[in-house]
Enzyme design. Structure first.
Site, mmCIF file in Angstrom:
data_model
loop_
_atom_site.group_PDB
_atom_site.id
_atom_site.type_symbol
_atom_site.label_atom_id
_atom_site.label_comp_id
_atom_site.label_asym_id
_atom_site.label_seq_id
_atom_site.Cartn_x
_atom_site.Cartn_y
_atom_site.Cartn_z
ATOM 1 N N ASP A 514 33.029 96.850 85.319
ATOM 2 C CA ASP A 514 31.833 96.024 85.195
ATOM 3 C C ASP A 514 31.186 95.602 86.512
ATOM 4 O O ASP A 514 30.023 95.884 86.769
ATOM 5 C CB ASP A 514 32.169 94.769 84.380
ATOM 6 C CG ASP A 514 32.726 95.086 83.018
ATOM 7 O OD1 ASP A 514 33.069 96.255 82.762
ATOM 8 O OD2 ASP A 514 32.839 94.178 82.185
ATOM 9 N N GLU A 736 45.952 91.479 80.813
ATOM 10 C CA GLU A 736 44.838 92.401 81.003
ATOM 11 C C GLU A 736 44.834 92.990 82.415
ATOM 12 O O GLU A 736 44.546 94.167 82.606
ATOM 13 C CB GLU A 736 43.523 91.661 80.745
ATOM 14 C CG GLU A 736 42.281 92.519 80.843
ATOM 15 C CD GLU A 736 41.016 91.741 80.524
ATOM 16 O OE1 GLU A 736 39.936 92.363 80.482
ATOM 17 O OE2 GLU A 736 41.088 90.506 80.319
#
Length: 767
Positions: A514, A736
């Site tokens: 991102d 994550e």
């Protein structure tokens, strides 16, 4: 649909925090499947210190009949701290969400029920069935507490309720159930508002109302326990004609656990290079990763919000998707970018399940060749997604990771065919673990691997996905095309250049990385990661075309692959910076390189696109192994430690360690990769065997970089496994991403999507 809600009744403060869906906000110590097989069942352990209970849920599938078989669920609870009170209310609910019906057969009683509670139902798919909720004889209900004498008739009973819930909304069961408990509690507690002894014990107040509405489509059964407890839920398909019992559950779970552990030792062995003192704990850790990944597979159904400039709501079609999920708590939906990695792991354990999931994703490819990068299907899925991220755009792509799952299947198929034995082909790579290239580790036994055991079935499957994948591939080449001749760029191919659509000033969400630094947005920029993915995609399409006998297509893919690899060199290699880079355009319309050392720089290497004698390999390995850039004691950083943006801003892809990118680097260093085959695959189908060679990759082939690659592989593998394992033991979760300075887990948890690749890294499975 069935589900479980629980809350403590030791005080009134626990009720608003009633547990239901996986939610990071619940603050559970841990929850994990310790063993789970999608075809058999499994065991899950949930530790909830706030309510002082350790829950164990056991699930067993029982085949039989013509409608999917039967199943048993056992819910057990025990106090975590024996010196603290442990009073737990469990609410098991069930509902029919669509055509069909469900009724409670047990006679109603306004004070509650004794003994088993029985329901009967029928749907188009399941036909007739019954559900029984049965207590253990050793359970203790709550009979002691403030104002106990006033509630003798309702104490230690099973309470119930029936609700009229509109179709498509049973996922909101928690709201319906808690609201009915609140309404009942208000009526019960009203007379005690000013009582000198205070209100009654919560166990006597926070109860279901023992009422059933006419036309109920959802039912709830509540039990309130004092101390340890256990109860079973039996789902019996009428066509199975088998009465399920608790003793069957006792025997079945023991047999399941024994078979699971034996198979796990074959499929995902802990290498002997680890001390025996660590091996048992590592196995339990690896089992939890695998079980949670497969236990997180879900079935989603509904519409997706798509911006096609204009369309009526009633023109939207429902979609169905069987998919793994990155995180049950935070990302409970399908992600294209993630799913290819998920299927590498699932496919190693259950080849055929991975193919079913892959086929569902392929079936989502539309007539134009597009598939949405996030599959947010239906209201329940949308309830977990901020509104600004719900709309999908038909010219936005995502890394085509599904191609990795296809390649892995083809490789497993080749390896499972008759040929040199595992002992002949296995190689000890200095890690104390021989790699069986033709082994049972590829799920090559039983119901998990019918496609590996039947070449005709495998061919039929590949043919079924070939045309939609080709349409998807053509969509990528058409919609993500980059510009070459407009900016006088020199490249051997005038067509193979690519640019992610959908980027903003600071983000390229479509790339999957991102906030990774890029140059300023420009129509002329070219993205290294995307052209690398396209080279990999082309190679995969070539392999499938070869396999299914599309000779002309295979030849065309070979030409495109060669042209794409040439342009990676011509357009993206910076001799000045000695690295692969994005390309952009300055104010004078001149092309220049944008070189930000990090995961992006590694893509041609990580996807095994470089030949082992590439003159650039040494510089890549040096950058990768340099602590001033990507190397850390816990894995490869996403962005160089020396980069001015390292650790800044959102810091999502600006330094943190991501396991899937480390997996790709390890696989490139070590993976046994199948080369291109110029063979007639009909020979394979006719004779049931195929002899092939295995290409050596960076750490295996003799040459100037072999020893350096071996050293990096061993250190990186150990760093990744040890740190993720350490954090799992410390926190009860896998995460994550991981902090490059401390190794601590960050952001979403449990994140047993691509972080579960640690199991493949530990057992050295790099298909």
């Amino acid at each position: 649909m069935t589900g479980l809600i629980w809350f403590g009744t030791h005080d009134y403060q626990s009720f608003p925090k009633a547990r239901h869906a996986c939610d990071q906000g619940d603050g559970l110590d841990t929850y994990t499947w310790t063993e789970f097989d999608a075809r058999e069942g499994g065991v899950q352990v949930i530790k909830d210190s706030f309510n002082n209970v350790k829950l164990t849920t056991e699930f067993l599938k029982v085949p039989g009949g013509n409608h999917g078989g039967s199943w048993v669920a056992r819910i057990k609870g025990e106090p975590i701290h024996l010196d603290r009170i442990s009073r737990i209310s469990t609410v098991f609910y069930m509902g029919v969400d669509g055509l069909g019906g469900l009724e409670m057969e047990t006679d109603e009683d306004e004070n509650g029920l004794d003994g088993p509670v029985v329901f009967t139902g029928s749907t188009n798919d399941l036909e007739d069935f019954n559900i029984r909720v049965v207590d253990s004889p050793d359970n203790n209900g709550v009979t002691i507490g403030n104002h106990a004498n006033a509630f003798v008739d309702r104490a230690d009973k099973t309470h119930f309720a029936g609700y009229r819930v509109s179709p498509g909304h049973i996922w909101q069961a928690r709201e319906h159930i808690l609201q009915s408990i609140i309404q009942h509690a208000k009526e019960v507690i009203a007379p005690y508002q000013e009582h000198p002894s205070g209100p009654p014990d919560p166990s006597f107040v926070l109860q279901l109302p023992n009422e059933i509405f006419t036309g109920s489509t959802m039912y709830a059964v509540q039990k309130i326990f004092d101390g340890p407890f256990e109860f079973d839920v039996f789902f019996e398909s009428a066509s199975a004609k088998q009465k399920l019992t608790s003793s069957l559950m006792d025997q079945g779970i023991k047999a399941l656990s024994k078979a699971y552990n034996e198979r796990f030792d074959v499929v995902f062995p802990v290498p002997p290079s680890y001390p025996s003192s660590d091996a048992a704990a590592l196995k339990e850790f690896s089992k939890a990763l695998t079980s949670n990944l497969i236990g997180g597979v879900g079935y989603f159904y509904g519409t997706s919000i798509v911006d096609r400039s204009f369309s009526y709501e009633w023109d939207q079609d429902d979609s169905a998707l069987l998919t793994a999920t990155p995180s049950r708590s935070f990302f409970p939906r399908g992600f294209y970018w993630d799913e290819g990695f998920h299927l590498l792991h699932i496919g190693e354990w259950d080849n055929d399940l991975s193919l079913a999931i892959l086929k569902d994703w392929v079936d989502l490819i539309d007539d134009d060749g597009w598939v949405a990068r996030e599959q947010i299907l239906g209201e329940e899925a949308r309830s977990k997604v901020p509104a600004e991220f719900q709309t999908q755009v038909p010219n936005y792509a995502n890394p085509p990771t599904l191609t990795m799952a296809v390649t892995a299947f083809i490789n497993r198929l080749k390896a499972s065919s008759s040929g040199p034995s595992a002992q002949d082909l296995g190689m000890d790579f200095g890690m104390g673990n021989q790699i069986p290239l033709n082994s049972a580790s590829a799920s090559s036994t039983g119901v998990h691997s019918q496609y590996l055991n039947d070449p005709e079935l495998a061919l039929s499957y590949l043919k079924s996905i070939y045309n939609p994948l080709k349409r998807h591939y053509d969509w990528f080449r058409r919609t993500q095309r980059g510009q070459i001749k407009q900016y006088a760029r020199k490249a051997r191919s005038r067509t193979e250049a690519y640019r992610w659509r959908g980027r903003s000033q600071d983000h390229v969400l479509t790339s999957g990385m991102d906030d990774y630094p890029r140059g300023p947005p420009h129509a002329g920029e070219l993205h290294l990661d995307l052209i690398s993915w396209m080279a990999f995609f082309t190679r995969t399409m070539r392999d499938i075309a070869d396999f299914v006998g599309e000779v002309d297509d295979a030849a065309a893919f070979r030409e495109i692959e060669s042209a794409t690899l040439d342009n990676i060199e011509d357009l993206h290699w910076s001799e000045e910076h000695q690295m692969y880079c994005d390309a952009n355009v300055n104010d004078d319309d001149e092309s220049y390189h944008v070189c930000d050392k990090g995961y992006l720089s590694l893509f041609p290497f990580s996807l095994s696109l470089l030949p082992v004698d590439s003159p650039h390999l040494g510089a890549i390995l040096d950058m990768l192994h340099d602590p001033k850039h990507l190397w850390s004691p816990y894995g490869l950083r996403s962005l160089s430690a020396s980069h001015p943006e390292s650790g800044q801003g959102e810091n999502y892809w600006k330094g943190p360690i991501w396991i899937q990118m480390n997996y790709l680097a390890l696989r490139a260093l070590y993976m046994v990769r199948h080369p291109s085959f110029d063979v007639d695959y009909r020979v394979f189908l006719t004779w049931g065997c195929l002899f092939f060679s295995f290409a050596k990759t960076y750490a295996k082939e003799e040459g100037p970089y072999q020893e350096h690659a071996k050293e990096i592989y061993g250190e990186l593998r150990r760093n990744i496994v040890d740190n993720v394992f350490k954090e799992y033991q410390r926190t009860g979760y896998v995460w994550e991403q991981y902090d490059p300075l401390t190794g601590e887990g960050r952001r979403s948890h449990p994140f047993t999507g691509w972080t579960s690749l640690v199991t493949l890294i530990l057992s050295e499975k790099y298909y």
